[in-house]
Motif scaffolding. Sequence first.
Motif, short mmCIF file in Angstrom:
data_model
loop_
_atom_site.label_atom_id
_atom_site.label_comp_id
_atom_site.label_asym_id
_atom_site.label_seq_id
_atom_site.Cartn_x
_atom_site.Cartn_y
_atom_site.Cartn_z
N SER A 4 0.60 -1.38 0.12
CA SER A 4 -0.23 0.09 0.17
C SER A 4 0.94 1.22 0.00
CB SER A 4 -0.95 0.05 1.02
OG SER A 4 -0.37 -0.21 2.40
N THR A 5 2.08 1.23 0.68
CA THR A 5 2.78 2.27 0.79
C THR A 5 3.45 2.42 -0.68
OG1 THR A 5 3.45 2.22 3.01
CG2 THR A 5 5.11 3.50 1.71
N LEU A 6 4.14 1.25 -1.08
CA LEU A 6 4.61 1.41 -2.71
C LEU A 6 3.58 1.89 -3.59
CD1 LEU A 6 6.24 -2.01 -2.80
CD2 LEU A 6 7.58 0.29 -2.89
N ASN A 7 2.28 1.58 -3.57
CA ASN A 7 1.32 2.24 -4.55
C ASN A 7 1.30 3.72 -4.44
OD1 ASN A 7 0.91 -0.47 -5.49
ND2 ASN A 7 -0.90 -0.91 -4.19
N LEU A 8 1.09 3.99 -3.03
CA LEU A 8 0.91 5.69 -2.69
C LEU A 8 2.44 6.18 -3.38
CD1 LEU A 8 -0.63 7.78 -1.35
CD2 LEU A 8 0.57 7.51 0.58
N VAL A 9 3.38 5.91 -2.81
CA VAL A 9 4.58 6.43 -3.33
C VAL A 9 4.78 6.55 -4.82
CG1 VAL A 9 6.98 6.23 -3.36
CG2 VAL A 9 5.72 6.04 -1.09
N ALA A 10 4.36 5.19 -5.56
CA ALA A 10 4.49 5.18 -6.93
C ALA A 10 3.47 6.50 -7.62
CB ALA A 10 4.45 4.17 -7.52
#
Length: 126
Positions: A4-10
């Motif tokens: 979820s953090t990776l998706n938000l950061v991307a």
Amino acid sequence: MTNSTLNLVAFLKGRMAEMSVPAPAGSFLASPLFHMVLRGDAKLPLDRVEEVASVIRVDGGQLFRLAARQFYDEDAIRLFERMLGTPMTKEEQKWLNEIRSAADSPVGEPSAMAKRLVRALVNASV
């Protein structure tokens, strides 16, 4: 770093790259905490989502859902959506506001004719 953090950061990095405009001085986007969010070292505070969405010109609801996934699992997100109703885009909100402003009284259930007219209007605007 969670998915979820990776998706938000991307999502944030992609949108900011598209804009190629520096963050306004004094805004949350210029803060050290936001840079930590972009590195995946911190979570985007939910109370900052509206400001970030406004500056990077994205749908606030979409960004909020991405940010909420940093704090809550999918079951909790589905519960929030069920309890709070279906998310609505800005464009859908404009349609609803237009319908409400046209009504002299509370809006009732749409008739078959009203449904056909709305479908014709939506298809004509696409």
